[in-house]
Design an enzyme around this catalytic site. Sequence first.
Site, PDB file in Angstrom:
ATOM      1  N   TYR A 101       0.342  -0.792  -0.160  1.00 34.19           N
ATOM      2  CA  TYR A 101      -0.054  -0.340  -0.040  1.00 34.19           C
ATOM      3  C   TYR A 101       1.049   0.968   0.300  1.00 34.19           C
ATOM      4  O   TYR A 101       1.857   1.170   1.034  1.00 34.19           O
ATOM      5  CB  TYR A 101      -1.436   0.218   1.544  1.00 34.19           C
ATOM      6  CG  TYR A 101      -1.317   1.121   1.377  1.00 34.19           C
ATOM      7  CD1 TYR A 101      -3.081   1.028   0.720  1.00 34.19           C
ATOM      8  CD2 TYR A 101      -1.304   2.281   1.794  1.00 34.19           C
ATOM      9  CE1 TYR A 101      -2.941   2.829   0.730  1.00 34.19           C
ATOM     10  CE2 TYR A 101      -1.418   3.844   2.177  1.00 34.19           C
ATOM     11  CZ  TYR A 101      -2.685   3.668   1.457  1.00 34.19           C
ATOM     12  OH  TYR A 101      -3.779   4.655   1.404  1.00 34.19           O
ATOM     13  N   GLU A 189      -4.157   7.752  -3.823  1.00 31.04           N
ATOM     14  CA  GLU A 189      -3.260   6.159  -3.665  1.00 31.04           C
ATOM     15  C   GLU A 189      -3.403   4.929  -4.673  1.00 31.04           C
ATOM     16  O   GLU A 189      -3.869   4.833  -5.493  1.00 31.04           O
ATOM     17  CB  GLU A 189      -4.272   5.615  -2.064  1.00 31.04           C
ATOM     18  CG  GLU A 189      -4.715   3.895  -1.709  1.00 31.04           C
ATOM     19  CD  GLU A 189      -6.192   4.782  -0.853  1.00 31.04           C
ATOM     20  OE1 GLU A 189      -6.324   4.647   0.505  1.00 31.04           O
ATOM     21  OE2 GLU A 189      -6.949   3.861  -1.705  1.00 31.04           O
TER      22      GLU A 189
END
Length: 381
Positions: A101, A189
């Site tokens: 992530y 993101e």
Amino acid sequence: MNLHEYQSKLRFAEFGIPTPQGKVAHDPQQVYEIAKDLGRPVVVKAQVLTGGRGKAGGVKLAQTPEEAQARADEILGMTIRGHKVLKVLVDPAAEIKAEIYLGVTNDRTARKPVIMASAEGGMDIEEVNRVSPEKIIRAHVDPFLGLRDYQIRNLAYGIDLPRDLWKQFMHIARALYRCYVESDATLAEINPLIIDGEGNLLAVDGKMSIDDNALFRHPDLAEMRDTSAEPPAETEARAAGLSYVKLDGEIGCMVNGAGLAMATMDMTQLFGGSPANFLDIGGGARADKVAAALRIIVSDPNVKAILVNIFGGITRADEVARGILEALETVKIDLPLVVRLVGTNEEEAHQIMADAALPNMVSATSLADAAQKAVAAARGM
Ligand code: GDP
Ligand code: MN
């Protein structure tokens, strides 16, 4: 404003982040063609403005163009968390060795952007944050200094990234931060950032939210807005320059000023009703704006009564009264209309409304009086 995955990844690619080179399709036949052109296994991905598509069955691998077409046929038309799938992204499938992530967002408390990385990337970063927040490594960025290399190294170290990938990771993190800042984003993101079959980093999913207040200086981003993904009333409200949020109650509120709009909503609840919306027509609203507001309010089938609460300051109450009457020429309204007009030129406003003698109109003096009357009207009393 949220961008779709494919839009976010195109933007990421402009900043030098490696992404799969896929294409968007609206029907299964197109998907077949794209998969055939790619000439390798693909992943077919629902393009909806919500997360958790993988878990909902909106992300499927396919070995052949025929299979891709079949998967697209299943995914197109699906509803994922209330969002209907109208298009899919067809990307060359990647072999996944690890899912990382990497994201940048605003930390309002720290009053700084924060960049976050985790080795537990993939489907559920919210869950990771809840169960084991220590697995998310964070670095706050001083906006004047920008993201420093040592901060990126700390992230790489914190997530146990293999040394041979640090150079790529530095490049991607710098690019993501630059993309975030230069897009006036509130979120940029990559989840997951994968280690692929060749041992390289690749952004296979992307998400960006752009600050609405900055869209005026990003016309290229503003035109990416997918109005098919939002309720028509919201599109119309934006076009008319109204701040509108739909809610679940039965009293349609038309108010000037956000604070007064909130107070009005509270008052309907105080007297046992509930607001159908938040709607701020803004200062100096003219007839066309008032008409648009009324049209949006009556398009909601839950609305049983309309409460107009205008405090005339810069906006003159008589102008609003004329606006309501002009609006009623184009919008047919059978619902009870409770009207409170106070402030600048209120006497003229009252005279205009009295002369119009609308059968469904009730006038009110104080805010409490107006709210009470609207609640009673909504109940059919
Ligand atoms: P999300 O569920 O909405 O976040 O959609 P993602 O794009 O993140 O996809 C969900 C999951 O599908 C990823 O975490 C991966 O595990 C898997 N996935 C996505 N793209 C690929 C791919 O190209 N190859 C493989 N093997 N898996 C993929
Ligand atoms: Mn994802």
